[in-house]
Design a protein around this motif. Structure first.
Motif, PDB file in Angstrom:
ATOM      1  N   LEU A   1       6.466  13.236  -6.604  1.00  0.00           N
ATOM      2  CA  LEU A   1       7.205  11.981  -6.748  1.00  0.00           C
ATOM      3  C   LEU A   1       8.438  12.177  -7.620  1.00  0.00           C
ATOM      4  O   LEU A   1       9.238  11.283  -7.778  1.00  0.00           O
TER       5      LEU A   1
ATOM      6  N   TYR B   1      -5.109  10.366  -4.871  1.00  0.00           N
ATOM      7  CA  TYR B   1      -4.434   9.990  -6.114  1.00  0.00           C
ATOM      8  C   TYR B   1      -4.870   8.599  -6.539  1.00  0.00           C
ATOM      9  O   TYR B   1      -4.863   7.655  -5.755  1.00  0.00           O
TER      10      TYR B   1
ATOM     11  N   GLN C   1       2.074  -5.543  -7.320  1.00  0.00           N
ATOM     12  CA  GLN C   1       1.217  -5.878  -6.184  1.00  0.00           C
ATOM     13  C   GLN C   1       0.288  -7.041  -6.497  1.00  0.00           C
ATOM     14  O   GLN C   1      -0.736  -7.206  -5.878  1.00  0.00           O
TER      15      GLN C   1
ATOM     16  N   PHE D   1       0.122  -9.451  -3.522  1.00  0.00           N
ATOM     17  CA  PHE D   1       0.129  -8.815  -2.207  1.00  0.00           C
ATOM     18  C   PHE D   1      -1.103  -9.235  -1.412  1.00  0.00           C
ATOM     19  O   PHE D   1      -2.229  -9.054  -1.872  1.00  0.00           O
TER      20      PHE D   1
ATOM     21  N   SER E   1      -6.124   2.481   4.127  1.00  0.00           N
ATOM     22  CA  SER E   1      -4.792   3.087   4.059  1.00  0.00           C
ATOM     23  C   SER E   1      -4.838   4.470   3.410  1.00  0.00           C
ATOM     24  O   SER E   1      -3.921   5.269   3.579  1.00  0.00           O
TER      25      SER E   1
ATOM     26  N   LEU F   1      -4.618   7.387   5.901  1.00  0.00           N
ATOM     27  CA  LEU F   1      -3.400   7.518   6.696  1.00  0.00           C
ATOM     28  C   LEU F   1      -2.941   8.967   6.821  1.00  0.00           C
ATOM     29  O   LEU F   1      -2.434   9.375   7.860  1.00  0.00           O
TER      30      LEU F   1
ATOM     31  N   ARG G   1      -9.881   4.382  -2.068  1.00  0.00           N
ATOM     32  CA  ARG G   1      -8.718   4.779  -1.276  1.00  0.00           C
ATOM     33  C   ARG G   1      -8.374   6.240  -1.546  1.00  0.00           C
ATOM     34  O   ARG G   1      -8.092   7.016  -0.627  1.00  0.00           O
TER      35      ARG G   1
ATOM     36  N   SER H   1       0.942   0.772   4.329  1.00  0.00           N
ATOM     37  CA  SER H   1       0.732   1.724   3.241  1.00  0.00           C
ATOM     38  C   SER H   1       1.978   1.855   2.378  1.00  0.00           C
ATOM     39  O   SER H   1       1.912   1.823   1.146  1.00  0.00           O
TER      40      SER H   1
ATOM     41  N   THR I   1       4.436  -0.256   2.095  1.00  0.00           N
ATOM     42  CA  THR I   1       4.768  -1.507   1.416  1.00  0.00           C
ATOM     43  C   THR I   1       3.823  -1.763   0.251  1.00  0.00           C
ATOM     44  O   THR I   1       4.225  -2.214  -0.814  1.00  0.00           O
ATOM     45  N   PHE I   2       2.546  -1.467   0.441  1.00  0.00           N
ATOM     46  CA  PHE I   2       1.555  -1.751  -0.595  1.00  0.00           C
ATOM     47  C   PHE I   2       1.720  -0.828  -1.794  1.00  0.00           C
ATOM     48  O   PHE I   2       1.642  -1.259  -2.937  1.00  0.00           O
ATOM     49  N   ASP I   3       1.918   0.446  -1.556  1.00  0.00           N
ATOM     50  CA  ASP I   3       1.998   1.395  -2.656  1.00  0.00           C
ATOM     51  C   ASP I   3       2.825   2.598  -2.212  1.00  0.00           C
ATOM     52  O   ASP I   3       2.300   3.547  -1.640  1.00  0.00           O
TER      53      ASP I   3
ATOM     54  N   ASP J   1       4.319   4.905  -3.948  1.00  0.00           N
ATOM     55  CA  ASP J   1       4.004   6.165  -4.611  1.00  0.00           C
ATOM     56  C   ASP J   1       2.795   6.846  -3.984  1.00  0.00           C
ATOM     57  O   ASP J   1       2.807   8.043  -3.741  1.00  0.00           O
ATOM     58  N   PHE J   2       1.762   6.053  -3.736  1.00  0.00           N
ATOM     59  CA  PHE J   2       0.558   6.647  -3.148  1.00  0.00           C
ATOM     60  C   PHE J   2       0.878   7.220  -1.778  1.00  0.00           C
ATOM     61  O   PHE J   2       0.447   8.327  -1.439  1.00  0.00           O
TER      62      PHE J   2
END
Lengths: 235, 284
Positions: A52, A73, A81, A84, A94, A97, A146, B168, B170-172, B174-175
Protein backbone atom coordinates in the motif's frame (compact mmCIF):
# COMPACT_ATOMS: atom_id res chain seq x y z
CA UNK A 1 12.29 -21.32 4.23
CA UNK A 2 11.88 -17.55 4.18
CA UNK A 3 8.83 -16.20 2.44
CA UNK A 4 9.37 -12.52 3.10
CA UNK A 5 12.40 -10.39 3.82
CA UNK A 6 13.18 -6.73 4.24
CA UNK A 7 16.61 -5.42 3.32
CA UNK A 8 17.90 -2.12 4.55
CA UNK A 9 14.38 -0.78 4.41
CA UNK A 10 13.43 2.84 5.08
CA UNK A 11 9.79 3.88 5.12
CA UNK A 12 8.14 7.23 5.49
CA UNK A 13 5.66 9.79 4.27
CA UNK A 14 6.31 12.76 1.99
CA UNK A 15 10.06 12.44 2.12
CA UNK A 16 10.21 12.19 5.91
CA UNK A 17 11.35 8.80 7.17
CA UNK A 18 9.26 7.15 9.87
CA UNK A 19 11.28 4.02 10.34
CA UNK A 20 14.77 3.22 9.05
CA UNK A 21 17.24 0.38 8.80
CA UNK A 22 14.92 -2.60 8.78
CA UNK A 23 16.59 -5.94 8.15
CA UNK A 24 14.63 -9.04 8.93
CA UNK A 25 13.13 -12.13 7.36
CA UNK A 26 10.01 -14.14 8.04
CA UNK A 27 9.98 -17.87 7.48
CA UNK A 28 7.02 -19.99 6.46
CA UNK A 29 4.92 -20.95 9.47
CA UNK A 30 6.49 -18.44 11.84
CA UNK A 31 4.56 -16.16 14.18
CA UNK A 32 6.14 -12.73 14.15
CA UNK A 33 5.01 -10.16 16.64
CA UNK A 34 5.82 -6.54 15.87
CA UNK A 35 5.97 -4.45 19.04
CA UNK A 36 6.82 -0.84 19.84
CA UNK A 37 5.36 2.46 20.96
CA UNK A 38 2.69 4.38 19.06
CA UNK A 39 4.23 6.09 16.06
CA UNK A 40 7.23 3.76 15.99
CA UNK A 41 6.48 2.68 12.42
CA UNK A 42 4.62 -0.60 12.97
CA UNK A 43 1.59 0.14 10.82
CA UNK A 44 3.75 1.85 8.21
CA UNK A 45 5.80 -1.33 7.93
CA UNK A 46 2.68 -3.45 7.56
CA UNK A 47 1.28 -1.17 4.87
CA UNK A 48 4.56 -1.42 2.99
CA UNK A 49 4.56 -5.22 3.20
CA UNK A 50 1.02 -5.15 1.78
CA UNK A 51 2.13 -2.95 -1.09
CA UNK A 52 0.00 0.00 0.00
CA UNK A 53 3.06 2.19 0.25
CA UNK A 54 6.39 2.08 -1.53
CA UNK A 55 9.73 2.05 0.32
CA UNK A 56 11.88 5.18 0.41
CA UNK A 57 14.97 3.00 0.46
CA UNK A 58 15.81 -0.66 0.43
CA UNK A 59 13.41 -3.38 -0.57
CA UNK A 60 10.82 -5.91 0.50
CA UNK A 61 11.29 -9.25 -1.17
CA UNK A 62 8.83 -12.09 -1.28
CA UNK A 63 10.26 -15.56 -1.76
CA UNK A 64 8.98 -18.95 -2.68
CA UNK A 65 6.34 -17.56 -5.05
CA UNK A 66 4.34 -15.77 -2.38
CA UNK A 67 1.60 -13.87 -4.17
CA UNK A 68 -0.65 -11.04 -3.03
CA UNK A 69 -3.56 -13.39 -3.59
CA UNK A 70 -2.33 -15.57 -0.72
CA UNK A 71 -2.24 -12.83 1.89
CA UNK A 72 -4.99 -11.96 4.34
CA UNK A 73 -5.12 -8.67 6.20
CA UNK A 74 -6.93 -7.44 9.26
CA UNK A 75 -6.69 -3.64 9.32
CA UNK A 76 -6.69 -1.56 12.44
CA UNK A 77 -10.25 -0.69 13.26
CA UNK A 78 -11.33 2.69 12.01
CA UNK A 79 -14.47 4.73 12.25
CA UNK A 80 -14.64 4.92 8.48
CA UNK A 81 -17.35 2.90 6.76
CA UNK A 82 -19.68 3.76 9.60
CA UNK A 83 -22.75 4.22 7.45
CA UNK A 84 -21.85 1.71 4.77
CA UNK A 85 -24.79 -0.58 4.03
CA UNK A 86 -23.22 -4.03 3.90
CA UNK A 87 -24.34 -7.31 5.38
CA UNK A 88 -21.89 -9.43 7.34
CA UNK A 89 -22.02 -12.07 4.64
CA UNK A 90 -21.17 -9.53 1.93
CA UNK A 91 -18.15 -8.29 3.87
CA UNK A 92 -16.82 -11.78 4.62
CA UNK A 93 -17.43 -12.98 1.07
CA UNK A 94 -15.45 -10.05 -0.33
CA UNK A 95 -12.37 -11.63 1.27
CA UNK A 96 -12.59 -14.41 -1.33
CA UNK A 97 -12.33 -11.97 -4.21
CA UNK A 98 -8.62 -12.61 -4.67
CA UNK A 99 -9.42 -16.22 -5.66
CA UNK A 100 -11.80 -15.13 -8.41
CA UNK A 101 -9.28 -14.68 -11.20
CA UNK A 102 -11.32 -13.34 -14.08
CA UNK A 103 -14.63 -14.82 -13.00
CA UNK A 104 -17.26 -12.16 -12.38
CA UNK A 105 -19.14 -14.09 -9.69
CA UNK A 106 -18.24 -16.26 -6.71
CA UNK A 107 -18.24 -20.02 -7.24
CA UNK A 108 -19.35 -22.75 -4.84
CA UNK A 109 -15.90 -23.16 -3.27
CA UNK A 110 -15.64 -19.48 -2.51
CA UNK A 111 -19.11 -19.38 -0.99
CA UNK A 112 -18.32 -22.46 1.10
CA UNK A 113 -15.10 -20.84 2.28
CA UNK A 114 -16.94 -17.72 3.39
CA UNK A 115 -19.48 -19.82 5.32
CA UNK A 116 -16.64 -21.79 6.92
CA UNK A 117 -14.86 -18.61 8.01
CA UNK A 118 -18.08 -17.27 9.51
CA UNK A 119 -18.69 -20.52 11.36
CA UNK A 120 -15.13 -20.55 12.68
CA UNK A 121 -15.55 -17.07 14.14
CA UNK A 122 -19.03 -17.75 15.43
CA UNK A 123 -20.73 -15.07 13.37
CA UNK A 124 -22.97 -17.26 11.23
CA UNK A 125 -26.03 -16.04 13.10
CA UNK A 126 -25.25 -12.45 12.09
CA UNK A 127 -24.77 -13.28 8.40
CA UNK A 128 -27.69 -11.18 7.24
CA UNK A 129 -27.21 -8.39 9.75
CA UNK A 130 -25.84 -5.02 8.82
CA UNK A 131 -22.12 -4.71 9.54
CA UNK A 132 -22.43 -1.21 10.94
CA UNK A 133 -24.97 -2.24 13.55
CA UNK A 134 -22.62 -4.76 15.21
CA UNK A 135 -20.55 -4.13 18.32
CA UNK A 136 -16.82 -3.45 18.03
CA UNK A 137 -15.90 -7.02 18.92
CA UNK A 138 -18.36 -8.47 16.44
CA UNK A 139 -17.10 -6.17 13.70
CA UNK A 140 -13.54 -7.25 14.44
CA UNK A 141 -14.58 -10.89 14.07
CA UNK A 142 -16.25 -10.11 10.73
CA UNK A 143 -13.07 -8.47 9.45
CA UNK A 144 -11.00 -11.40 10.70
CA UNK A 145 -13.33 -13.81 8.89
CA UNK A 146 -12.81 -11.76 5.74
CA UNK A 147 -9.03 -11.92 6.27
CA UNK A 148 -9.28 -15.72 6.68
CA UNK A 149 -11.08 -15.96 3.35
CA UNK A 150 -8.19 -14.15 1.70
CA UNK A 151 -5.31 -15.77 3.57
CA UNK A 152 -3.82 -18.94 2.15
CA UNK A 153 -0.32 -18.63 3.54
CA UNK A 154 0.16 -15.35 5.36
CA UNK A 155 -2.08 -13.42 7.72
CA UNK A 156 -1.24 -9.86 8.72
CA UNK A 157 -2.98 -8.43 11.75
CA UNK A 158 -2.81 -4.84 12.92
CA UNK A 159 -3.73 -4.55 16.60
CA UNK A 160 -6.38 -7.27 16.42
CA UNK A 161 -7.24 -6.92 20.10
CA UNK A 162 -7.67 -3.17 20.35
CA UNK A 163 -11.02 -2.26 21.80
CA UNK A 164 -11.99 -5.83 22.67
CA UNK A 165 -12.85 -7.06 26.13
CA UNK A 166 -10.49 -9.59 27.77
CA UNK A 167 -12.59 -12.71 27.17
CA UNK A 168 -12.97 -12.02 23.46
CA UNK A 169 -9.30 -11.04 23.20
CA UNK A 170 -8.35 -14.45 24.63
CA UNK A 171 -10.61 -16.19 22.12
CA UNK A 172 -9.06 -14.20 19.30
CA UNK A 173 -5.51 -15.08 20.36
CA UNK A 174 -6.29 -18.76 20.64
CA UNK A 175 -7.81 -18.70 17.16
CA UNK A 176 -4.71 -17.03 15.74
CA UNK A 177 -2.56 -19.59 17.59
CA UNK A 178 -4.58 -22.41 16.07
CA UNK A 179 -4.21 -20.94 12.59
CA UNK A 180 -0.47 -20.70 13.11
CA UNK A 181 -0.32 -24.33 14.22
CA UNK A 182 -2.12 -25.26 11.00
CA UNK A 183 0.77 -23.70 9.10
CA UNK A 184 -0.34 -20.14 8.54
CA UNK A 185 2.42 -17.56 8.78
CA UNK A 186 1.36 -14.77 11.14
CA UNK A 187 2.57 -11.19 11.26
CA UNK A 188 0.90 -9.35 14.09
CA UNK A 189 1.25 -5.84 15.44
CA UNK A 190 0.48 -5.85 19.12
CA UNK A 191 0.70 -3.76 22.24
CA UNK A 192 0.07 -6.83 24.30
CA UNK A 193 3.47 -8.24 25.14
CA UNK A 194 2.05 -10.99 27.29
CA UNK A 195 0.29 -12.49 24.31
CA UNK A 196 3.39 -11.96 22.20
CA UNK A 197 5.55 -13.67 24.80
CA UNK A 198 3.21 -16.65 24.91
CA UNK A 199 2.37 -17.21 21.24
CA UNK A 200 4.96 -15.59 19.00
CA UNK A 201 8.00 -17.38 17.66
CA UNK A 202 9.80 -14.17 16.70
CA UNK A 203 9.75 -10.58 17.85
CA UNK A 204 10.47 -7.39 15.93
CA UNK A 205 10.79 -4.36 18.20
CA UNK A 206 10.57 -0.99 16.46
CA UNK A 207 11.32 2.51 17.71
CA UNK A 208 11.62 4.34 14.39
CA UNK A 209 14.47 1.93 13.83
CA UNK A 210 14.96 -1.74 14.46
CA UNK A 211 15.70 -2.24 18.16
CA UNK A 212 15.51 -5.99 18.06
CA UNK A 213 14.75 -8.80 15.70
CA UNK A 214 15.06 -12.44 16.56
CA UNK A 215 13.53 -15.36 18.39
CA UNK A 216 11.22 -14.65 21.25
CA UNK A 217 13.38 -16.38 23.87
CA UNK A 218 16.37 -14.25 22.96
CA UNK A 219 14.23 -11.11 23.09
CA UNK A 220 12.94 -11.82 26.56
CA UNK A 221 16.55 -12.04 27.76
CA UNK A 222 17.64 -8.70 26.33
CA UNK A 223 17.54 -5.46 28.30
CA UNK A 224 14.93 -3.90 26.00
CA UNK A 225 12.83 -7.00 26.16
CA UNK A 226 12.85 -7.02 29.96
CA UNK A 227 12.27 -3.28 30.16
CA UNK A 228 9.43 -3.41 27.69
CA UNK A 229 7.82 -6.32 29.47
CA UNK A 230 8.05 -4.40 32.72
CA UNK A 231 6.53 -1.27 31.21
CA UNK A 232 3.75 -3.33 29.68
CA UNK A 233 3.03 -5.07 32.95
CA UNK A 234 2.75 -1.80 34.87
CA UNK A 235 0.79 0.03 32.16
CA UNK B 1 -58.62 9.97 -15.38
CA UNK B 2 -59.76 9.16 -18.92
CA UNK B 3 -58.69 12.64 -19.80
CA UNK B 4 -55.23 12.08 -18.43
CA UNK B 5 -54.98 8.78 -20.28
CA UNK B 6 -56.05 10.45 -23.49
CA UNK B 7 -53.44 13.17 -23.05
CA UNK B 8 -50.78 10.51 -22.49
CA UNK B 9 -51.73 8.36 -25.48
CA UNK B 10 -51.86 11.51 -27.57
CA UNK B 11 -48.36 12.50 -26.53
CA UNK B 12 -46.93 9.03 -26.92
CA UNK B 13 -47.93 9.02 -30.57
CA UNK B 14 -45.03 11.41 -31.09
CA UNK B 15 -41.75 9.55 -31.53
CA UNK B 16 -39.77 12.21 -29.64
CA UNK B 17 -41.84 11.62 -26.52
CA UNK B 18 -41.21 7.88 -26.75
CA UNK B 19 -37.49 8.56 -27.23
CA UNK B 20 -37.51 10.77 -24.17
CA UNK B 21 -39.09 8.01 -22.11
CA UNK B 22 -36.64 5.35 -23.26
CA UNK B 23 -33.56 7.53 -22.78
CA UNK B 24 -34.89 8.82 -19.47
CA UNK B 25 -35.25 5.33 -18.05
CA UNK B 26 -31.86 4.19 -19.37
CA UNK B 27 -30.05 7.19 -17.93
CA UNK B 28 -31.89 6.96 -14.61
CA UNK B 29 -30.76 3.34 -14.29
CA UNK B 30 -27.09 4.22 -14.90
CA UNK B 31 -27.00 7.21 -12.58
CA UNK B 32 -28.61 5.30 -9.73
CA UNK B 33 -26.05 2.47 -9.91
CA UNK B 34 -23.10 4.85 -9.97
CA UNK B 35 -24.73 7.01 -7.35
CA UNK B 36 -24.57 4.19 -4.80
CA UNK B 37 -20.81 4.00 -5.22
CA UNK B 38 -20.32 7.78 -5.25
CA UNK B 39 -22.35 8.37 -2.11
CA UNK B 40 -20.45 5.64 -0.26
CA UNK B 41 -17.10 6.92 -1.49
CA UNK B 42 -18.00 10.41 -0.20
CA UNK B 43 -18.04 11.81 -3.72
CA UNK B 44 -21.67 12.94 -3.78
CA UNK B 45 -20.77 16.28 -5.26
CA UNK B 46 -18.61 15.03 -8.10
CA UNK B 47 -21.63 14.75 -10.40
CA UNK B 48 -22.32 18.44 -9.93
CA UNK B 49 -18.70 19.38 -10.58
CA UNK B 50 -18.44 17.19 -13.66
CA UNK B 51 -21.68 18.49 -15.09
CA UNK B 52 -20.34 22.04 -14.88
CA UNK B 53 -17.17 20.92 -16.57
CA UNK B 54 -19.31 19.30 -19.25
CA UNK B 55 -21.22 22.59 -19.59
CA UNK B 56 -17.90 24.38 -20.20
CA UNK B 57 -16.95 21.72 -22.73
CA UNK B 58 -20.27 22.08 -24.56
CA UNK B 59 -19.74 25.83 -24.73
CA UNK B 60 -16.27 25.21 -26.09
CA UNK B 61 -17.65 22.82 -28.71
CA UNK B 62 -20.26 25.40 -29.70
CA UNK B 63 -17.61 28.11 -29.96
CA UNK B 64 -15.44 25.83 -32.10
CA UNK B 65 -18.53 24.96 -34.17
CA UNK B 66 -18.01 21.20 -33.73
CA UNK B 67 -21.16 19.49 -34.98
CA UNK B 68 -21.02 16.32 -32.87
CA UNK B 69 -20.07 17.93 -29.57
CA UNK B 70 -20.01 14.59 -27.70
CA UNK B 71 -16.62 13.87 -29.27
CA UNK B 72 -15.17 16.79 -27.35
CA UNK B 73 -17.36 16.81 -24.25
CA UNK B 74 -16.90 13.17 -23.19
CA UNK B 75 -13.05 13.16 -23.30
CA UNK B 76 -12.75 16.50 -21.48
CA UNK B 77 -15.20 15.46 -18.76
CA UNK B 78 -13.49 12.07 -18.42
CA UNK B 79 -10.10 13.73 -18.02
CA UNK B 80 -11.37 15.87 -15.16
CA UNK B 81 -13.16 12.94 -13.56
CA UNK B 82 -9.88 11.04 -13.49
CA UNK B 83 -8.11 14.08 -12.08
CA UNK B 84 -10.68 14.43 -9.28
CA UNK B 85 -11.10 10.76 -8.37
CA UNK B 86 -7.52 9.64 -8.76
CA UNK B 87 -5.73 12.79 -7.63
CA UNK B 88 -7.20 12.06 -4.22
CA UNK B 89 -4.47 11.88 -1.63
CA UNK B 90 -1.63 13.57 -3.46
CA UNK B 91 -3.45 16.61 -4.85
CA UNK B 92 -2.53 20.07 -3.59
CA UNK B 93 -6.17 21.09 -3.40
CA UNK B 94 -8.26 18.27 -2.06
CA UNK B 95 -11.68 16.75 -2.59
CA UNK B 96 -14.52 19.19 -2.19
CA UNK B 97 -12.37 22.26 -2.72
CA UNK B 98 -11.00 20.89 -5.98
CA UNK B 99 -14.51 20.14 -7.20
CA UNK B 100 -15.68 23.63 -6.25
CA UNK B 101 -12.77 25.35 -8.01
CA UNK B 102 -13.17 23.33 -11.18
CA UNK B 103 -16.94 23.57 -11.41
CA UNK B 104 -17.13 27.32 -10.81
CA UNK B 105 -14.30 28.00 -13.26
CA UNK B 106 -15.73 25.90 -16.04
CA UNK B 107 -19.18 27.39 -15.53
CA UNK B 108 -17.71 30.88 -15.86
CA UNK B 109 -15.56 29.98 -18.85
CA UNK B 110 -18.48 28.24 -20.52
CA UNK B 111 -20.81 31.20 -20.05
CA UNK B 112 -18.11 33.55 -21.31
CA UNK B 113 -17.59 31.42 -24.42
CA UNK B 114 -21.31 31.26 -25.14
CA UNK B 115 -21.47 35.05 -24.98
CA UNK B 116 -18.32 35.64 -27.00
CA UNK B 117 -19.30 33.17 -29.73
CA UNK B 118 -23.10 33.19 -29.75
CA UNK B 119 -24.62 30.36 -31.78
CA UNK B 120 -28.10 31.86 -31.68
CA UNK B 121 -29.69 35.15 -30.70
CA UNK B 122 -31.18 33.73 -27.50
CA UNK B 123 -28.13 33.15 -25.33
CA UNK B 124 -29.85 33.12 -21.98
CA UNK B 125 -32.36 30.65 -23.42
CA UNK B 126 -29.49 28.40 -24.56
CA UNK B 127 -27.79 28.62 -21.17
CA UNK B 128 -31.03 27.86 -19.40
CA UNK B 129 -31.57 24.81 -21.59
CA UNK B 130 -28.09 23.49 -20.98
CA UNK B 131 -28.29 24.06 -17.25
CA UNK B 132 -31.81 22.87 -16.59
CA UNK B 133 -32.35 20.56 -19.56
CA UNK B 134 -35.64 22.30 -20.19
CA UNK B 135 -36.41 20.74 -23.54
CA UNK B 136 -33.31 18.89 -24.69
CA UNK B 137 -34.67 15.47 -23.81
CA UNK B 138 -37.55 16.19 -26.18
CA UNK B 139 -35.26 17.12 -29.05
CA UNK B 140 -33.21 13.91 -29.13
CA UNK B 141 -32.28 12.56 -32.52
CA UNK B 142 -32.45 8.86 -33.36
CA UNK B 143 -28.65 8.76 -33.27
CA UNK B 144 -28.57 10.21 -29.76
CA UNK B 145 -31.16 7.72 -28.59
CA UNK B 146 -29.09 4.80 -29.83
CA UNK B 147 -25.94 6.24 -28.34
CA UNK B 148 -27.64 6.71 -24.96
CA UNK B 149 -28.99 3.18 -25.07
CA UNK B 150 -25.62 1.73 -26.04
CA UNK B 151 -23.78 3.55 -23.29
CA UNK B 152 -26.41 2.66 -20.70
CA UNK B 153 -26.15 -0.99 -21.64
CA UNK B 154 -22.38 -0.79 -21.30
CA UNK B 155 -22.64 0.78 -17.83
CA UNK B 156 -25.17 -1.82 -16.76
CA UNK B 157 -22.98 -4.70 -17.97
CA UNK B 158 -19.90 -3.25 -16.28
CA UNK B 159 -21.85 -2.95 -13.06
CA UNK B 160 -23.25 -6.46 -13.18
CA UNK B 161 -20.00 -8.19 -14.11
CA UNK B 162 -17.77 -6.19 -11.78
CA UNK B 163 -20.35 -6.01 -8.97
CA UNK B 164 -18.28 -7.92 -6.39
CA UNK B 165 -15.09 -6.03 -7.21
CA UNK B 166 -16.91 -2.72 -7.03
CA UNK B 167 -18.23 -3.69 -3.61
CA UNK B 168 -14.81 -4.70 -2.33
CA UNK B 169 -13.04 -1.60 -3.62
CA UNK B 170 -15.77 0.70 -2.30
CA UNK B 171 -16.01 -0.94 1.12
CA UNK B 172 -12.30 -1.14 1.85
CA UNK B 173 -9.87 0.10 -0.75
CA UNK B 174 -6.80 -0.85 1.29
CA UNK B 175 -7.92 -4.41 1.85
CA UNK B 176 -8.76 -4.83 -1.83
CA UNK B 177 -5.36 -3.50 -2.91
CA UNK B 178 -3.49 -5.50 -0.27
CA UNK B 179 -5.07 -8.76 -1.38
CA UNK B 180 -4.48 -8.26 -5.06
CA UNK B 181 -7.44 -6.34 -6.50
CA UNK B 182 -6.25 -3.20 -8.20
CA UNK B 183 -8.31 -0.45 -6.61
CA UNK B 184 -6.55 2.06 -8.86
CA UNK B 185 -7.77 0.36 -12.01
CA UNK B 186 -11.35 0.28 -10.75
CA UNK B 187 -11.23 3.92 -9.67
CA UNK B 188 -10.01 4.83 -13.13
CA UNK B 189 -12.78 2.84 -14.77
CA UNK B 190 -15.29 4.41 -12.40
CA UNK B 191 -14.07 7.92 -13.25
CA UNK B 192 -14.49 7.32 -16.98
CA UNK B 193 -17.91 5.72 -16.56
CA UNK B 194 -19.09 8.59 -14.35
CA UNK B 195 -17.96 11.13 -16.93
CA UNK B 196 -19.87 9.31 -19.65
CA UNK B 197 -22.99 9.03 -17.53
CA UNK B 198 -22.87 12.70 -16.50
CA UNK B 199 -22.70 13.76 -20.14
CA UNK B 200 -25.58 11.37 -20.89
CA UNK B 201 -27.65 12.64 -18.01
CA UNK B 202 -27.22 16.23 -19.11
CA UNK B 203 -29.67 15.52 -21.91
CA UNK B 204 -32.21 14.41 -19.38
CA UNK B 205 -32.15 16.88 -16.54
CA UNK B 206 -29.51 19.41 -17.53
CA UNK B 207 -26.24 20.02 -15.73
CA UNK B 208 -27.64 21.53 -12.55
CA UNK B 209 -29.87 18.64 -11.61
CA UNK B 210 -27.52 15.74 -12.29
CA UNK B 211 -26.44 15.54 -8.67
CA UNK B 212 -30.04 14.83 -7.75
CA UNK B 213 -30.25 11.99 -10.24
CA UNK B 214 -27.00 10.51 -8.92
CA UNK B 215 -27.52 10.69 -5.20
CA UNK B 216 -31.24 10.69 -4.43
CA UNK B 217 -31.96 7.04 -5.35
CA UNK B 218 -28.93 5.82 -3.38
CA UNK B 219 -29.76 7.93 -0.34
CA UNK B 220 -33.41 6.85 -0.40
CA UNK B 221 -32.43 3.18 -0.67
CA UNK B 222 -29.95 3.55 2.20
CA UNK B 223 -32.73 4.75 4.50
CA UNK B 224 -34.42 1.37 4.29
CA UNK B 225 -31.98 -1.30 3.13
CA UNK B 226 -29.00 -2.56 5.11
CA UNK B 227 -27.06 -4.60 2.57
CA UNK B 228 -25.12 -3.44 -0.46
CA UNK B 229 -27.12 -5.64 -2.77
CA UNK B 230 -30.42 -4.41 -1.34
CA UNK B 231 -29.38 -0.78 -1.66
CA UNK B 232 -28.15 -1.23 -5.23
CA UNK B 233 -31.28 -2.97 -6.47
CA UNK B 234 -33.61 -0.64 -4.61
CA UNK B 235 -31.81 2.46 -5.92
CA UNK B 236 -32.06 1.20 -9.49
CA UNK B 237 -35.78 0.46 -9.20
CA UNK B 238 -36.53 3.76 -7.46
CA UNK B 239 -34.62 5.75 -10.01
CA UNK B 240 -36.43 4.15 -12.95
CA UNK B 241 -39.83 4.60 -11.27
CA UNK B 242 -39.09 8.26 -10.47
CA UNK B 243 -37.90 8.96 -14.01
CA UNK B 244 -41.03 7.34 -15.46
CA UNK B 245 -43.27 9.18 -13.01
CA UNK B 246 -41.47 12.47 -13.61
CA UNK B 247 -41.80 12.27 -17.38
CA UNK B 248 -45.47 11.28 -17.27
CA UNK B 249 -46.30 14.00 -14.72
CA UNK B 250 -44.44 16.63 -16.68
CA UNK B 251 -46.51 15.76 -19.74
CA UNK B 252 -49.78 15.88 -17.80
CA UNK B 253 -49.00 19.02 -15.83
CA UNK B 254 -46.93 20.75 -18.46
CA UNK B 255 -43.98 21.19 -16.11
CA UNK B 256 -40.25 21.09 -17.04
CA UNK B 257 -39.11 17.46 -17.35
CA UNK B 258 -35.85 17.68 -15.39
CA UNK B 259 -37.27 19.52 -12.42
CA UNK B 260 -40.27 17.18 -12.27
CA UNK B 261 -38.02 14.09 -12.19
CA UNK B 262 -35.96 15.61 -9.38
CA UNK B 263 -39.07 16.45 -7.39
CA UNK B 264 -40.29 12.88 -7.84
CA UNK B 265 -36.93 11.76 -6.44
CA UNK B 266 -37.19 14.18 -3.55
CA UNK B 267 -40.68 12.95 -2.67
CA UNK B 268 -39.36 9.40 -2.80
CA UNK B 269 -36.49 10.31 -0.49
CA UNK B 270 -38.85 11.82 2.07
CA UNK B 271 -41.12 8.78 1.88
CA UNK B 272 -38.21 6.38 2.38
CA UNK B 273 -36.82 8.46 5.23
CA UNK B 274 -40.08 8.02 7.10
CA UNK B 275 -40.14 4.34 6.16
CA UNK B 276 -36.57 4.03 7.43
CA UNK B 277 -37.46 5.56 10.78
CA UNK B 278 -40.30 3.10 11.21
CA UNK B 279 -38.31 0.00 10.21
CA UNK B 280 -35.14 0.82 12.19
CA UNK B 281 -37.19 0.97 15.31
CA UNK B 282 -38.44 -2.50 14.54
CA UNK B 283 -35.07 -4.09 13.63
CA UNK B 284 -32.70 -2.23 15.93
Amino acid sequence: MNILSCENLTLGYEGRPVVTGLNFAVGEGQYLCIVGENGSGKTTLMRAILGLQSPMQGQIITHDGLKKEEIGYLPQQTLAQRDFPASVYEVVQSGCLNKSGRRPFYNKQQKARAREAMARLGITEFAKKCYRNLSGGQQQRVLLARALCAADRVLLLDEPASGLDPAITEELYSLIRALNQEGMTILMISHDLRAAARDASHILHLANRQLFFGEKEAYLNTDIGRLYALLEATA
Amino acid sequence: MTNAWQTLTYYFEFPFVRYALVVGIAVALCTSLLGVVLVLKRFSYIGDGLSHIAFGAIALATALKISNNMLLVVPITAAFAILLLMGGQRAQIKGDAAIAVLSVSSLAIGYLLLNAFPSSTNISGDVCTTLFGATSILTLTMQEVWMSLGLSTAVLLIFVFLYHRIFSVTFDEDFATATGTSARAYNLLLAVVIAVVVVLAMNLVGTLLITALLIFPALSAMRVFRSFRGVTICAAVLSVVCALLGIVLSILAGTPVGATIVIANLACFLLFSILGLVTTRRFA
